[in-house]
Design a protein around this motif. Structure first.
Motif, PDB file in Angstrom:
ATOM      1  N   VAL A   1      42.877  44.025  45.310  1.00 51.52           N
ATOM      2  CA  VAL A   1      42.460  45.060  44.365  1.00 51.52           C
ATOM      3  C   VAL A   1      42.936  46.406  44.889  1.00 51.52           C
ATOM      4  O   VAL A   1      42.736  46.734  46.058  1.00 51.52           O
ATOM      5  CB  VAL A   1      40.924  45.076  44.189  1.00 51.52           C
TER       6      VAL A   1
ATOM      7  N   ILE B   1      33.366  45.995  43.871  1.00 55.79           N
ATOM      8  CA  ILE B   1      34.576  45.158  43.873  1.00 55.79           C
ATOM      9  C   ILE B   1      34.282  43.818  44.533  1.00 55.79           C
ATOM     10  O   ILE B   1      34.663  42.756  44.011  1.00 55.79           O
ATOM     11  CB  ILE B   1      35.737  45.883  44.596  1.00 55.79           C
TER      12      ILE B   1
ATOM     13  N   ILE C   1      36.804  48.827  37.176  1.00 48.28           N
ATOM     14  CA  ILE C   1      36.626  47.590  37.939  1.00 48.28           C
ATOM     15  C   ILE C   1      36.092  46.484  37.041  1.00 48.28           C
ATOM     16  O   ILE C   1      36.610  45.361  37.034  1.00 48.28           O
ATOM     17  CB  ILE C   1      35.681  47.831  39.134  1.00 48.28           C
TER      18      ILE C   1
ATOM     19  N   CYS D   1      42.784  50.827  38.174  1.00 45.82           N
ATOM     20  CA  CYS D   1      42.431  49.679  38.989  1.00 45.82           C
ATOM     21  C   CYS D   1      43.412  48.555  38.680  1.00 45.82           C
ATOM     22  O   CYS D   1      43.729  48.304  37.516  1.00 45.82           O
ATOM     23  CB  CYS D   1      40.995  49.237  38.688  1.00 45.82           C
TER      24      CYS D   1
END
Length: 119
Positions: A40, A20, A81, A56
């Motif tokens: 996130v 991330i 992601i 996500c």
């Protein structure tokens, strides 16, 4: 760049956090002149239709008061992601294109000139 990572136990996994952070740095590199705030959220879910999935969500504030929010669910955290950040990049390009088009001068209509010539 301000970044916040949240969610369930997936947010605590070092490999997922590293991915991330890496994707967020690439995303922020697109805006060298402005402040980028990225949030996130990653969590596991069970979808009766698709089974176990990883959801996500990316919420990013990019310069000039623009905001991008993208959600996606995939089988693995890495896929989710990657897809969220790719979709955010596409949305930012679309926002820039719309902003540039709104700044373009409007050309006057040619219809009244054509009518005057025909008389």
């Amino acid at each position: 760049m301000l970044m916040k990572i949240g969610g369930d136990t997936l947010a605590l996994d070092a490999d997922i956090r590293r991915q991330i952070e890496s994707e967020a740095m690439k995303f922020a590199a697109r805006f060298p002149d402005g402040q980028v705030d990225v949030q996130v959220t990653i969590q596991e879910e069970f979808d009766p239709l698709h089974g176990h999935r990883v959801r996500c969500e990316l919420s990013a504030k990019v310069g000039a008061g623009r905001q991008v929010v993208v959600r996606d669910a995939r089988k693995t955290a890495g896929e989710a992601i990657r897809e969220v950040f790719n979709a955010a990049g596409r949305n930012v390009r679309r926002l820039r294109r719309q902003h540039i088009l709104s700044l373009a001068p409007v050309r006057p209509a040619l219809l009244p000139v054509a009518q005057a010539v025909g008389r």
